[in-house]
Write an enzyme that holds these catalytic residues in place. Structure first.
Site, mmCIF file in Angstrom:
data_model
loop_
_atom_site.group_PDB
_atom_site.id
_atom_site.type_symbol
_atom_site.label_atom_id
_atom_site.label_comp_id
_atom_site.label_asym_id
_atom_site.label_seq_id
_atom_site.Cartn_x
_atom_site.Cartn_y
_atom_site.Cartn_z
ATOM 1 N N GLU A 20 11.281 -20.003 -6.788
ATOM 2 C CA GLU A 20 12.066 -20.330 -5.601
ATOM 3 C C GLU A 20 12.108 -21.822 -5.277
ATOM 4 O O GLU A 20 13.102 -22.319 -4.754
ATOM 5 C CB GLU A 20 11.510 -19.573 -4.377
ATOM 6 C CG GLU A 20 11.695 -18.067 -4.425
ATOM 7 C CD GLU A 20 13.146 -17.645 -4.205
ATOM 8 O OE1 GLU A 20 13.946 -18.453 -3.695
ATOM 9 O OE2 GLU A 20 13.473 -16.500 -4.557
ATOM 10 N N SER A 67 -23.376 27.858 24.046
ATOM 11 C CA SER A 67 -24.805 27.562 23.942
ATOM 12 C C SER A 67 -25.103 26.255 23.229
ATOM 13 O O SER A 67 -26.278 25.924 23.024
ATOM 14 C CB SER A 67 -25.505 28.704 23.192
ATOM 15 O OG SER A 67 -25.408 29.912 23.920
#
Length: 689
Positions: A103, A359
């Site tokens: 680029e 429980s």
């Protein structure tokens, strides 16, 4: 004649003088133009400063990762784009080099505008009579994406101006980082991190040379080179990038050949969330996403065990599971429902839904007595019928066993001994221990639930309950469960280590076989402890325990709350819990130290009966009072002088003065003692015509 000759001789001198004057004027004109351009440029520079805030306008796409960085969930950002900004230090050097090579090869040598590239582009475009080269630097491309302008000469001039400004404001590495985080990589994919994860299932820092070259080539034409749609074109573009890297001496010929020969292998990227309920919970807690404590290996194994187990349950049953790393206090797995994709129940997170634990709270009731040295594992406690304010609780099997040890009572999950213990120790103290260990009980649970709290007459959720058992596995140190790796977790002592060792030993698999794991001989590896719970009406089945490495909680039931005879903790939840705690990823082969026999300094009474049951002496039940004005005054009292908590229509009476000013209507007055005893009466206030 003579004058003509002399005039001819002077002409070259005159022409030279005129030329010098012209050149001076041109030079002055150029200088003036240069000064004017400089002044204009300076005015533009100061009048139109670089809009730095625009560099922050690109929203991130929230991503939730597991503890090892694997993607659990990702969603698009506010602009409907996939974007995951990362610092340059977390981007593969190959990717940075490949991007520069293809680029902007002179990136580190220009000041934002590459003059040489501009001259070259002009020449190429003139020769080709069409635009074949744009000469945009990485800096210019950032400025174009920042404003999203059309590609015109005017836009190019603005980009060049902004590029020069940007180069003065920040470093080259920062500019490269910006580009790699906002460049397009196909469809709505922005930035190299999102591209790397979507195309290869890994972070940008983990890309190899071949993968980096392929991604670096996408921004030129993202749609045409997408590897998931056009693999051939992507491979050709990758070759162009590699050739540029070779030409720039960024790679060797051997690296070029190896990368070019490497096939494009796309990862099997998950398009649906993994650990769905944990992922969405993490996103709710942190809208920007983050790295969680979830371990997808453990999560997958737990999900597999859940799928195997649900086939043994009644139709339409739901299962929730929580796994907590005890040392780190980190949630490693969370299953909220059997099928997260189920349109009716899939979005319900059963791990967070408030339910009655049955429980499963009993270990903490006995822990409160152990802490006060009122009981130990061998203490005798009475399991016989009791009645409290009209409530006559029973054991699950509706049988009574007389005098038994605390260890036997807890192992058999008997209700009466647990209620007696809560009564003797004080329900407020028991609730305080439960809360300190990590169970967030409803406000004023002791007053509203009474002694029934000992048998689960309150609501909690699976995450809290599992974390309370993690406290037992941590030797009494409470820590908040964490869902993110960067959470600051600090411990607070809730119980003594000796108390925890005693509770763990009583509920150990060395003391009784676990349902579903009867094949494991006593005394063999894979130690763990656990406790089950079954709510009233068999709407919820629980099993919660730990093996000193992990705490695991299992809930089985239906989200709509209807009960089934099969929903018993020991039958529906315990087998799954045992399989999870003994599976290869979670099991613990280390035998815990022997539990001590705690000294008992002030033993609880065997029967636990009180001299007189608590009752309200005024007003009388069913009485009526006349309201002569705005309100009637009603006096209230009980047959005990001890501290009582009073409620009127289930609302706490803040100021206990013994008198109530009430308007017309029907009322229920209730009082609760510190031991959990309660009494209530009803009365009415009527108006007089």
């Amino acid at each position: 004649m003579m004058g003509s000759v002399l005039e001819d001789v002077d002409n070259p001198k005159r022409r030279l003088g005129r030329l010098k004057r012209v050149l001076r004027r041109v030079a002055l004109g150029i200088s003036a133009a240069g000064v004017l351009c400089a002044v204009v440029f300076w005015l533009l520079w100061t009048t139109f400063p670089f809009p730095q805030e625009k560099l922050q306008r690109w929203p991130s796409s929230p991503v939730v990762l597991d503890a090892r960085g694997r993607t659990m969930l990702r969603v698009v950002g506010a602009d409907e784009q996939w974007r995951q900004p990362v610092p340059i230090s977390e981007i593969s050097p190959w990717l940075a080099r490949a991007t520069i090579a293809v680029e902007d090869s002179r990136f580190y040598r220009h000041r934002g505008v590459d003059v040489a590239a501009v001259v070259r582009a002009i020449g190429q475009n003139l020769l080709s009579r069409q635009v074949v080269s744009g000469a945009s630097t990485l800096t210019m491309q950032i400025c174009r994406m920042m404003d999203d302008r059309p590609r015109t000469l005017r836009a190019k001039a603005v980009e060049s101006f902004r590029a020069l400004q940007l180069e003065r404001l920040t470093t080259k590495d920062r500019i490269l980082e910006l580009y790699l985080n906002v460049a397009p990589y196909g469809g709505n994919i922005r930035g190299v991190e999102a591209a790397a994860r979507i195309y290869f299932g890994k972070g940008a820092n983990d890309l190899c040379l071949a993968e980096a070259a392929l991604i670096a080539g996408l921004p030129q034409s993202p749609s045409r080179y997408r590897p998931d749609r056009h693999p051939t074109s992507a491979k050709q573009r990758q070759a162009v990038v590699l050739k540029r890297m070779l030409a720039e001496d960024m790679i060797s010929r051997a690296q070029f050949d190896a990368a070019l020969a490497e096939p494009i292998l796309r990862a099997n990227v998950h398009t649906v969330p993994r650990a769905t309920h944990a992922a969405w919970l993490a996103l709710r807690l942190r809208p920007g996403g983050g790295r969680t404590t979830i371990d997808l290996d453990i999560q997958s194994e737990v999900e597999r065990l859940v799928r195997d187990h649900v086939g043994q349950l009644p139709a339409d049953s739901q299962v929730a599971v929580v796994v907590i790393d005890i040392t780190a206090s980190a949630v490693r797995a969370m299953v909220g429902s059997v099928d997260p994709a189920d349109p009716m129940h899939g979005q319900v997170n059963g791990a967070l839904a408030p339910r009655s634990p049955g429980s499963a709270l009993k270990p903490f009731i006995y822990a409160a007595a152990f802490e006060l040295r009122r009981l130990n594992a061998q203490s005798r406690i009475d399991d016989s019928a009791i009645s409290r304010a009209g409530w006559s609780p029973e054991n699950f099997d509706r049988q009574f066993r007389g005098a038994i040890t605390v260890a036997q009572a807890l192992q058999m999950s008997l209700n009466i001994p647990a209620i007696r213990t809560a009564e003797g120790v004080g329900l407020a103290r028991c609730c305080a221990v439960i809360h300190a260990c990590g169970v967030h009980l409803p406000r004023d649970a002791a007053g509203r639930g009474g002694l029934a709290v000992a048998v689960g007459a309150v609501e909690t959720n699976l995450l809290d309950l599992t974390n309370a058992y993690a406290t037992l596995g941590r030797g009494g140190i409470f820590k908040e469960p964490s869902l993110f790796v960067d959470a600051d977790i600090r411990g607070v002592r809730a119980l003594s280590e000796d108390t925890c060792r005693c509770i763990n030993d009583i509920l150990s698999c060395r003391r009784r076989p676990a349902a579903g794991r009867e094949d494991i001989p006593e005394g063999q590896p894979a130690w763990f402890m656990w406790k089950t719970g079954t709510s009233s009406g068999r709407r919820d089945a629980w099993a919660v325990g730990h093996n000193y490495r992990y705490a695991v909680g299992v809930w089985v039931g239906r989200f709509r709350g209807t009960g089934r005879v099969e929903y018993v903790g020991g039958k529906s939840a315990e087998p799954l819990l045992a399989r999870i705690l003994t599976c290869g990823l979670l099991s613990n082969s280390i035998e815990p130290p022997e539990a001590p026999l705690l000294p008992v300094r002030q033993p609880l009474a065997l029967s636990g009966q009180t001299a007189e049951e608590l009752r309200i002496t005024a007003p009388e039940d069913g009485s009526e009072f006349a309201c002569l004005g705005q309100a009637a005054t009603v006096a209230y009292s009980a047959n005990r002088q001890a501290t009582l908590t009073w409620f009127l229509n289930d609302r706490l009476i803040e100021s206990n003065t013994g008198r109530l000013a009430v308007s017309t209507g029907r009322y229920t007055l209730r009082c609760v003692s510190d031991e959990g005893h309660s009494a209530s009466v009803s009365f009415a206030v009527v108006s007089i015509p």
